[in-house]
Design a protein around this motif. Structure first.
Motif, PDB file in Angstrom:
ATOM      1  N   ARG A   1      50.877  54.885  68.500  1.00 40.91           N
ATOM      2  CA  ARG A   1      50.348  53.868  68.653  1.00 40.91           C
ATOM      3  C   ARG A   1      50.753  52.389  67.226  1.00 40.91           C
ATOM      4  N   PHE A   2      50.266  51.735  67.715  1.00 46.79           N
ATOM      5  CA  PHE A   2      50.402  50.915  66.723  1.00 46.79           C
ATOM      6  C   PHE A   2      49.187  49.400  66.921  1.00 46.79           C
ATOM      7  N   MET A   3      48.869  48.405  65.934  1.00 42.22           N
ATOM      8  CA  MET A   3      47.333  47.414  66.168  1.00 42.22           C
ATOM      9  C   MET A   3      48.203  46.382  66.655  1.00 42.22           C
ATOM     10  N   GLY A   4      47.603  46.744  68.316  1.00 41.93           N
ATOM     11  CA  GLY A   4      47.666  45.405  69.280  1.00 41.93           C
ATOM     12  C   GLY A   4      46.908  44.257  68.803  1.00 41.93           C
ATOM     13  N   GLY A   5      45.406  45.270  68.738  1.00 36.84           N
ATOM     14  CA  GLY A   5      44.763  43.819  68.839  1.00 36.84           C
ATOM     15  C   GLY A   5      44.768  43.235  67.754  1.00 36.84           C
ATOM     16  N   ARG A   6      44.863  43.537  66.900  1.00 36.50           N
ATOM     17  CA  ARG A   6      45.113  42.906  64.795  1.00 36.50           C
ATOM     18  C   ARG A   6      46.682  42.119  65.437  1.00 36.50           C
TER      19      ARG A   6
ATOM     20  N   GLY B   1      46.217  34.381  66.758  1.00 36.71           N
ATOM     21  CA  GLY B   1      44.967  33.887  66.559  1.00 36.71           C
ATOM     22  C   GLY B   1      43.356  34.310  67.526  1.00 36.71           C
ATOM     23  N   ILE B   2      42.822  34.090  67.076  1.00 35.51           N
ATOM     24  CA  ILE B   2      41.486  34.653  68.073  1.00 35.51           C
ATOM     25  C   ILE B   2      41.156  33.173  68.660  1.00 35.51           C
ATOM     26  N   PHE B   3      41.765  31.739  68.574  1.00 35.86           N
ATOM     27  CA  PHE B   3      41.264  31.220  68.393  1.00 35.86           C
ATOM     28  C   PHE B   3      42.004  30.618  69.772  1.00 35.86           C
ATOM     29  N   CYS B   4      42.936  31.023  69.901  1.00 40.65           N
ATOM     30  CA  CYS B   4      43.904  31.024  70.853  1.00 40.65           C
ATOM     31  C   CYS B   4      43.505  31.774  71.840  1.00 40.65           C
ATOM     32  N   TYR B   5      43.421  33.061  72.010  1.00 43.70           N
ATOM     33  CA  TYR B   5      42.589  33.245  73.399  1.00 43.70           C
ATOM     34  C   TYR B   5      41.083  33.223  73.733  1.00 43.70           C
ATOM     35  N   ARG B   6      40.636  32.664  72.859  1.00 43.32           N
ATOM     36  CA  ARG B   6      39.436  31.869  72.929  1.00 43.32           C
ATOM     37  C   ARG B   6      39.299  30.937  73.891  1.00 43.32           C
ATOM     38  N   GLU B   7      40.399  29.762  73.826  1.00 47.62           N
ATOM     39  CA  GLU B   7      40.282  28.838  74.344  1.00 47.62           C
ATOM     40  C   GLU B   7      40.932  29.222  75.464  1.00 47.62           C
TER      41      GLU B   7
ATOM     42  N   PRO C   1      47.747  26.619  73.252  1.00 47.73           N
ATOM     43  CA  PRO C   1      47.718  27.795  73.224  1.00 47.73           C
ATOM     44  C   PRO C   1      47.508  28.426  74.265  1.00 47.73           C
ATOM     45  N   VAL C   2      47.875  27.742  75.916  1.00 47.09           N
ATOM     46  CA  VAL C   2      48.079  29.235  76.832  1.00 47.09           C
ATOM     47  C   VAL C   2      49.412  29.604  76.589  1.00 47.09           C
ATOM     48  N   ASP C   3      50.752  29.350  76.808  1.00 47.96           N
ATOM     49  CA  ASP C   3      51.871  29.758  76.302  1.00 47.96           C
ATOM     50  C   ASP C   3      52.182  30.855  75.255  1.00 47.96           C
ATOM     51  N   LEU C   4      51.262  30.050  74.220  1.00 46.43           N
ATOM     52  CA  LEU C   4      50.910  31.155  72.956  1.00 46.43           C
ATOM     53  C   LEU C   4      50.488  32.368  73.252  1.00 46.43           C
ATOM     54  N   ARG C   5      49.553  32.459  73.997  1.00 48.16           N
ATOM     55  CA  ARG C   5      48.890  33.297  74.586  1.00 48.16           C
ATOM     56  C   ARG C   5      49.566  34.270  74.561  1.00 48.16           C
ATOM     57  N   VAL C   6      50.730  33.641  76.834  1.00 49.35           N
ATOM     58  CA  VAL C   6      51.065  34.609  77.125  1.00 49.35           C
ATOM     59  C   VAL C   6      52.380  35.313  76.591  1.00 49.35           C
ATOM     60  N   ALA C   7      53.262  34.427  76.120  1.00 49.44           N
ATOM     61  CA  ALA C   7      54.063  34.939  74.968  1.00 49.44           C
ATOM     62  C   ALA C   7      53.362  36.410  74.363  1.00 49.44           C
ATOM     63  N   THR C   8      52.138  36.404  73.747  1.00 48.93           N
ATOM     64  CA  THR C   8      52.081  36.746  72.918  1.00 48.93           C
ATOM     65  C   THR C   8      51.357  38.479  73.508  1.00 48.93           C
ATOM     66  N   ASP C   9      50.477  38.217  75.143  1.00 49.22           N
ATOM     67  CA  ASP C   9      50.488  38.857  75.697  1.00 49.22           C
ATOM     68  C   ASP C   9      51.658  39.467  75.767  1.00 49.22           C
ATOM     69  N   LEU C  10      53.232  38.904  76.030  1.00 47.50           N
ATOM     70  CA  LEU C  10      54.669  39.650  76.753  1.00 47.50           C
ATOM     71  C   LEU C  10      54.851  40.559  74.984  1.00 47.50           C
ATOM     72  N   TYR C  11      54.950  39.618  74.219  1.00 48.94           N
ATOM     73  CA  TYR C  11      54.877  40.982  72.725  1.00 48.94           C
ATOM     74  C   TYR C  11      53.820  42.494  72.698  1.00 48.94           C
ATOM     75  N   LEU C  12      52.904  42.406  73.355  1.00 45.66           N
ATOM     76  CA  LEU C  12      52.091  43.476  73.079  1.00 45.66           C
ATOM     77  C   LEU C  12      52.505  45.040  74.571  1.00 45.66           C
ATOM     78  N   ALA C  13      53.685  43.789  75.249  1.00 52.56           N
ATOM     79  CA  ALA C  13      53.720  44.859  76.215  1.00 52.56           C
ATOM     80  C   ALA C  13      55.396  45.550  76.238  1.00 52.56           C
ATOM     81  N   LEU C  14      55.641  44.294  75.596  1.00 51.57           N
ATOM     82  CA  LEU C  14      57.499  45.264  74.714  1.00 51.57           C
ATOM     83  C   LEU C  14      56.583  46.326  73.741  1.00 51.57           C
ATOM     84  N   VAL C  15      56.120  46.152  72.891  1.00 59.38           N
ATOM     85  CA  VAL C  15      55.825  46.596  71.678  1.00 59.38           C
ATOM     86  C   VAL C  15      55.262  48.469  72.660  1.00 59.38           C
ATOM     87  N   THR C  16      54.375  48.369  73.220  1.00 61.18           N
ATOM     88  CA  THR C  16      53.679  49.316  74.284  1.00 61.18           C
ATOM     89  C   THR C  16      55.095  50.051  74.783  1.00 61.18           C
TER      90      THR C  16
END
Length: 448
Positions: A274-279, A286-292, A340-355
């Motif tokens: 496991r890891f704290m993916g959401g955190r 940042g939360i606002f990146c996902y909200r935007e 914000p769009v590319d930051l969110r996409v890069a973060t989602d990619l990061y989560l997939a790499l750790v997963t």
């Protein structure tokens, strides 16, 4: 079958004893009101509780002796050397040494430091079973909660750890019951408060990730097969369940990388990581990146994945220290995106790499099911499917898999709330990127 969802925010508070406690009183008030506002609360015939595994309530003479601790309570003021020395070996418990109060044994040790030795007549109730006790008046404990990185259970021997025995916590633990055991009807007082029938039965309950595992194994695509389930939320928890009747040597897990053995409802060790993916997503983007970007169409987000990869906009692990496959962090960006769009996409990619890393740690083979809120994340899911092209990847479109997994234990044959959805891979070279990313992140050494 009709499932209804009600929710409230998590608001830990400082209790009278001085530590950070779960807001059990606030949850209780909210829960009673939520039940009363259901269309026909008196028609509810069964209640089964699902909750996280890193908390317990101490009960004495029918009332709380010590409030359930929030696992993010810092324990720096508690001398831990004697506890750390007395812990059983990882090979025996499958429980790694975790920070703060993530090992339930550490919480009990801290409570004895603050409050003194526990009285002999205290009952220790894991967090799900605290609620079962509140509803029914019957004290119990259960294997999936005891076997959830507590330091208190030896899954191979199916008994309490030596540490639990030496500290006397084993004899203070409430009687162990199966997750699907009926404890009895709701108490008259709770029935009146919540508007329930006095004949409503309360069941023992279980750890939330195990309820998700039960839901997955109840799906036709995964039933009786080699399968891996990834629960996503604040924590990303991967659990590998071998095919029914298949006996194989469990993988050698690395306790320093937050891999562990959970215990399923039958008491069998389940390789998990496991890891704290959401955190991590909150800290990396940042939360606002996902909200935007919440209203963007999946295709819009997916179209930016190749751009992010071409620009080398990558996050390196890990943003939450002390947990996950990269416990020493420090979490940093290479060419952090400005938009914000590319930051969110890069973060989602990061989560997939750790997963992808945690799935390798547990030898997570067979069909792969993702449940929880990141199952609806198009970039994360497409990237994960591309990283693991030899596995069939499914998402659950049901929002209440955990609830259905628990209900299916006490109502066998309950139809699944929704069919699974297969997730196709992209044509991008994600495996090649993963090899380069792992090398840069130092995955082969713990100095990462």
């Amino acid at each position: 079958m009709r499932l209804q969802c009600e929710s409230r925010g998590n608001t830990p508070r400082r209790c009278a004893a001085g530590y950070l406690a779960l807001d059990h009183e606030g949850i209780e008030t909210w829960l009673v009101q939520a039940i009363r506002t259901l269309p026909s609360p008196r028609d509810i015939g069964r209640i089964i509780v699902v909750a996280h595994g890193a908390a317990a309530a101490l009960v004495r003479d029918g009332r709380l002796f010590a409030e359930p601790m929030d696992y993010e309570q810092g324990l720096d003021d508690v001398p831990m050397s004697s506890y750390d020395t007395a812990r059983d070996a990882f090979i025996d418990t499958g429980s790694p040494a975790l920070p703060q109060g993530l090992n339930l044994g550490r919480q009990l040790h801290a409570l004895e430091h603050w409050l003194g030795p526990l009285p002999d007549d205290v009952d220790i109730l894991p967090w799900p079973q605290y609620w079962a006790w509140l509803f029914s008046g019957v004290a119990s404990a259960e294997l999936t909660s005891l076997g959830c990185h507590t330091d208190l259970w030896n899954p191979r021997e199916r008994t309490f750890s030596a540490l639990a025995g030496r500290r006397g916590w084993d004899r203070r633990m409430a009687p162990i019951r199966a997750a699907w055991d009926a404890l009895g009807p709701v108490t008259p007082a709770f029935a009146e408060r919540a508007g329930l029938s006095p004949e409503c039965q309360v069941f023992c309950g279980l750890h939330d990730s195990n309820a998700a595992l039960q839901a997955a194994l109840g799906q036709p695509e995964l039933r009786d097969q080699d399968a891996t389930v990834l629960s996503t939320g604040t924590w990303f928890i991967a659990m590998h369940s071998p095919a029914a009747g298949h006996r194989s040597q469990p993988p050698a897990l690395d306790a320093q990388r937050d891999s562990l053995f959970n215990v399923d409802i039958h008491g069998r060790p389940i390789a998990s990581a496991r890891f704290m993916g959401g955190r991590e997503a909150e800290l990396a983007a940042g939360i606002f990146c996902y909200r935007e970007t919440a209203s963007m169409a999946p295709d819009e987000l997916l179209s930016r994945l190749a751009v992010v990869m071409d620009k080398g906009q990558l996050a390196l692990p890990g943003f939450v220290p002390g947990v996950g496959p990269f416990p020493k962090g420090p979490g940093q960006w290479l060419n952090r995106p400005d938009s914000p769009v590319d930051l969110r996409v890069a973060t989602d990619l990061y989560l997939a790499l750790v997963t992808d890393c945690i799935l390798d740690q547990i030898d997570g083979k067979g069909q792969l099911l993702v449940e929880g809120r990141f199952g609806a994340n198009p970039v994360f899911m497409a990237a994960l499917a591309s990283l693991r092209p030899d596995q069939g990847l499914f998402r659950s479109s049901a929002e209440l898999d955990v609830a259905w997994g628990a209900l299916n234990m006490i109502t066998p044959g309950l139809p699944a709330p929704a069919p699974l959805e297969a997730v196709p891979a992209t044509d991008l070279d994600l495996p090649g990127l993963a090899r380069r990313w792992r090398e840069r992140a130092g995955y082969g050494k713990l100095s990462a």
